[in-house]
Scaffold this motif. Sequence first.
Motif, short mmCIF file in Angstrom:
data_model
loop_
_atom_site.label_atom_id
_atom_site.label_comp_id
_atom_site.label_asym_id
_atom_site.label_seq_id
_atom_site.Cartn_x
_atom_site.Cartn_y
_atom_site.Cartn_z
N PRO A 77 67.00 -32.66 49.95
CA PRO A 77 65.65 -33.04 49.52
C PRO A 77 64.65 -31.93 49.82
CG PRO A 77 66.67 -34.84 50.71
CD PRO A 77 67.57 -33.66 50.86
N GLY A 78 63.85 -31.56 48.82
CA GLY A 78 62.82 -30.54 48.98
C GLY A 78 63.35 -29.13 49.03
N SER A 110 64.90 -33.22 39.98
CA SER A 110 64.64 -33.75 41.33
C SER A 110 64.74 -35.26 41.22
CB SER A 110 63.28 -33.32 41.84
OG SER A 110 62.25 -34.00 41.17
N ASP A 111 64.91 -35.92 42.35
CA ASP A 111 65.11 -37.38 42.29
C ASP A 111 63.82 -38.17 42.15
OD1 ASP A 111 64.01 -37.33 44.84
OD2 ASP A 111 65.87 -37.90 45.86
N SER A 115 59.83 -37.11 49.07
CA SER A 115 60.42 -36.08 49.93
C SER A 115 61.08 -34.97 49.13
CB SER A 115 61.46 -36.71 50.87
OG SER A 115 62.54 -37.24 50.10
N ASP A 116 61.32 -35.19 47.83
CA ASP A 116 61.99 -34.19 47.01
C ASP A 116 60.97 -33.47 46.13
OD1 ASP A 116 64.28 -32.80 46.26
OD2 ASP A 116 64.60 -34.08 44.51
N ASN A 124 57.38 -32.04 41.94
CA ASN A 124 58.79 -32.26 41.62
C ASN A 124 59.26 -31.27 40.56
OD1 ASN A 124 57.56 -34.74 42.59
ND2 ASN A 124 59.55 -35.67 42.29
N ARG A 161 69.17 -35.04 42.62
CA ARG A 161 68.84 -33.68 43.04
C ARG A 161 69.98 -32.79 42.56
NH1 ARG A 161 68.43 -36.91 47.48
NH2 ARG A 161 70.20 -35.88 48.43
#
Length: 174
Positions: A77-78, A110-111, A115-116, A124, A161
């Motif tokens: 994530p991220g 990205s999801d 946080s992503d 995103n 992701r």
Amino acid sequence: MTLDDDFPEDAPGRPAWLMTLADLALLLVGFFVFIQASQHLDQTALAKGIREGFGADTVVQPEPMPVAAAAMLNFAPGSAALPSSPAGLIAWAREATRDPRVVLKISGASDGSESDVDVATGSNAVLAADRARAIAAELARAHAVPPGRMTIVNATGGKSRSVTVTLGFAGERQ
């Protein structure tokens, strides 16, 4: 005065549908003559002439037809750092692009969670593009794909992701 008085009488002679049928037949004959005559012409020049006749300036290239896909999944994530070795993806892309009619479309995703996102921008879309660029850079570094044969796009409505590499058949190059 009745309603019948408002409409003129039909003129004697041929029925109206016969004239419409004759017009249709004439259009069909003209179309088939055009098709037959254009078989022996330069197709590119013919298409250019038709476009100019209708006032179209540019040629719209059709989207390559998707044929196969490969993906790199489970990015952190991220993060745009590759989660695993891209060796399998590189080998697949190298083999796929041996045919000069094939192009690759690299789609980052990205999801959609909070946080992503890209750390610097909070976006995103930027993170998805960074993921796609990371894969494209690995393909370029390994000389797996000839220049000008890959395109980077952002996936819309991503739920994972990941980066998806789609092989597209673009047909003969002009």
